[in-house]
Design an enzyme around this catalytic site. Structure first.
Site, PDB file in Angstrom:
ATOM      1  N   ARG A 206       0.833  -1.211   0.000  1.00  0.00           N
ATOM      2  CA  ARG A 206       0.000   0.000   0.000  1.00  0.00           C
ATOM      3  C   ARG A 206       0.862   1.253   0.000  1.00  0.00           C
ATOM      4  NH1 ARG A 206      -4.506   0.812   4.602  1.00  0.00           N
ATOM      5  NH2 ARG A 206      -2.653   1.166   5.875  1.00  0.00           N
TER       6      ARG A 206
ATOM      7  N   LYS B 299      -2.589   6.974   1.297  1.00  0.00           N
ATOM      8  CA  LYS B 299      -2.367   7.249   2.727  1.00  0.00           C
ATOM      9  C   LYS B 299      -1.262   8.299   2.805  1.00  0.00           C
ATOM     10  CE  LYS B 299      -2.304   4.694   7.073  1.00  0.00           C
ATOM     11  NZ  LYS B 299      -3.382   5.393   7.759  1.00  0.00           N
TER      12      LYS B 299
ATOM     13  N   GLU C 233     -16.334   6.408   5.603  1.00  0.00           N
ATOM     14  CA  GLU C 233     -15.572   5.683   6.624  1.00  0.00           C
ATOM     15  C   GLU C 233     -15.583   6.541   7.886  1.00  0.00           C
ATOM     16  OE1 GLU C 233     -11.388   5.320   5.617  1.00  0.00           O
ATOM     17  OE2 GLU C 233     -11.299   7.355   4.839  1.00  0.00           O
TER      18      GLU C 233
HETATM   19  N1  PXG Z   1      -9.428   4.962   7.285  1.00  0.00           N
HETATM   20  C1  PXG Z   1      -8.567   5.927   7.623  1.00  0.00           C
HETATM   21  C2  PXG Z   1      -8.855   7.331   7.220  1.00  0.00           C
HETATM   22  C3  PXG Z   1      -7.402   5.610   8.326  1.00  0.00           C
HETATM   23  O1  PXG Z   1      -6.531   6.578   8.649  1.00  0.00           O
HETATM   24  C4  PXG Z   1      -8.112   3.293   8.362  1.00  0.00           C
HETATM   25  C5  PXG Z   1      -9.234   3.680   7.639  1.00  0.00           C
HETATM   26  C6  PXG Z   1      -7.901   1.845   8.688  1.00  0.00           C
HETATM   27  O2  PXG Z   1      -6.873   1.295   7.871  1.00  0.00           O
HETATM   28  P1  PXG Z   1      -5.895   0.147   8.393  1.00  0.00           P
HETATM   29  O3  PXG Z   1      -4.973  -0.110   7.260  1.00  0.00           O
HETATM   30  O4  PXG Z   1      -5.191   0.678   9.610  1.00  0.00           O
HETATM   31  O5  PXG Z   1      -6.758  -1.013   8.710  1.00  0.00           O
HETATM   32  C7  PXG Z   1      -7.167   4.274   8.699  1.00  0.00           C
HETATM   33  C8  PXG Z   1      -5.954   3.909   9.480  1.00  0.00           C
HETATM   34  C9  PXG Z   1      -3.936   6.842  14.481  1.00  0.00           C
HETATM   35  C10 PXG Z   1      -4.028   5.699  13.539  1.00  0.00           C
HETATM   36  O6  PXG Z   1      -2.801   7.110  14.943  1.00  0.00           O
HETATM   37  C11 PXG Z   1      -4.836   5.785  12.427  1.00  0.00           C
HETATM   38  C12 PXG Z   1      -4.878   4.716  11.540  1.00  0.00           C
HETATM   39  C13 PXG Z   1      -4.156   3.591  11.761  1.00  0.00           C
HETATM   40  C14 PXG Z   1      -3.339   3.525  12.881  1.00  0.00           C
HETATM   41  C15 PXG Z   1      -3.283   4.592  13.805  1.00  0.00           C
HETATM   42  O7  PXG Z   1      -4.950   7.468  14.756  1.00  0.00           O
HETATM   43  N2  PXG Z   1      -5.683   4.873  10.445  1.00  0.00           N
END
Ligand code: PXG
Length: 288
Positions: free
Chosen positions: A50, A149, A182
């Site tokens: 990713r 991301k 989301e």
């Molecule tokens: N949507 C958004 C906008 C994110 O930032 C996810 C979905 C979930 O994706 P993953 O790949 O983690 O299953 C994310 C992920 C934090 C933090 O510090 C945020 C995320 C992941 C880890 C920590 O707030 N966001």
């Protein structure tokens, strides 16, 4: 704490980035949030893939191979003697001048932080979260793909500020057409009559690594799962709702906008998915 910075492990006090780095000046860069579970980096290959896709989308050529980055992630965890951690892998455009032009940045910067994890308090996995819908809409994919991301998180940060103003911990973000995209840092899943539904990436969702894992687990558990357009009405009238993310893992939701979801308790499908997820994270990944 040791931080990996541009090829070497340095003390956190020495881990500094230039004020001319375009990651700081313009949010020009990409990142991954990754979990280490019992010495196992969960789905590291998928995270690195990713990251490569995000970098390609912003025309950022990474001078490191996937293997080099994987080794650097593992080395950072070992150097800090961690077995369970949150890993932040960041690649910025690098040092340039005060103009936007990314091509004036000669070399991307890379750093990796591996630290303890701040989770939602354990009671929410038992009782469920009460969430709200925030007014800030998810950025239109025609302006900036939410699948990238990137270091531009202001859209989500504005939503997060509203979440706090509502006294909640997480919120649904709608896209500009009013469909559920989301949450501010999590993907959303809705269960209706035994089937699991989640918005497609085109509706403004990040292609979450945890989201992907839930598709795999649902298939294994023979629970039907599909991408589907969702409105707030669909969430209010769901039997169960849960969120997924690297930080949150799989967490139940029992209320949206003051409407109780199902019987107001985490449901049976959520429980099966969570149990399967907790087993998966210990085996599916890279040993450090
Ligand atoms: N949507 C958004 C906008 C994110 O930032 C996810 C979905 C979930 O994706 P993953 O790949 O983690 O299953 C994310 C992920 C934090 C933090 O510090 C945020 C995320 C992941 C880890 C920590 O707030 N966001």
């Amino acid at each position: 704490m040791k931080i990996y910075l541009d090829g070497a492990l340095v003390d956190s006090a020495e881990a500094k980035i230039s004020v001319f780095d375009h990651g700081l000046l313009y949010g020009d860069g990409v990142f991954e949030g990754i979990r280490l579970y019992g010495g196992n980096v969960f789905r590291l290959e998928q995270h690195l893939e990713r990251l490569e896709y995000s970098a390609k989308a912003i025309l950022l050529t990474m001078p490191w191979s996937r293997k080099e980055l994987a080794d650097a992630v593992c080395e950072t965890c070992r150097a800090n003697q961690l077995k369970d951690a949150y890993i932040r892998l960041v690649v910025t455009r690098g040092v340039g001048d005060l103009g936007l032009s990314p091509w004036l940045c000669k070399k991307p910067s890379v750093f990796i932080i591996a630290d303890k994890i701040a989770l939602y308090p354990a009671k929410y996995y038992v009782e469920g979260l009460e969430i709200v819908t925030v007014p800030t809409r998810r950025v239109n994919p025609a302006a900036l793909s939410p699948a990238i991301k990137s270091l531009n998180y202001l859209n989500n940060i504005l939503a997060k500020i509203e979440v706090k103003q509502f006294g909640a911990l997480e919120a649904i973000m709608l896209n500009d057409q009013g469909f559920v995209a989301e949450c501010t840092g999590d993907n959303i899943f809705v269960i209706h009559k035994g089937k699991i539904f989640t918005p497609a990436a085109q509706q403004g969702a990040l292609k979450g690594i945890t989201r992907d894992a839930v598709f795999d687990l649902a298939n294994e558990l023979n629970i039907p799962i599909e991408e589907h357009d969702l409105t707030r009405y669909d969430v209010w009238n769901a039997d169960e709702v849960f969120l997924t993310g690297t930080g949150a893992e799989v967490i139940p939701v029992v209320k949206l906008d003051g409407r109780q979801i199902g019987d107001g308790k985490p449901g049976p499908i959520f429980s099966r998915v969570l149990e399967a997820f907790r087993r998966l994270v210990l085996v599916d990944g890279t040993k450090i």
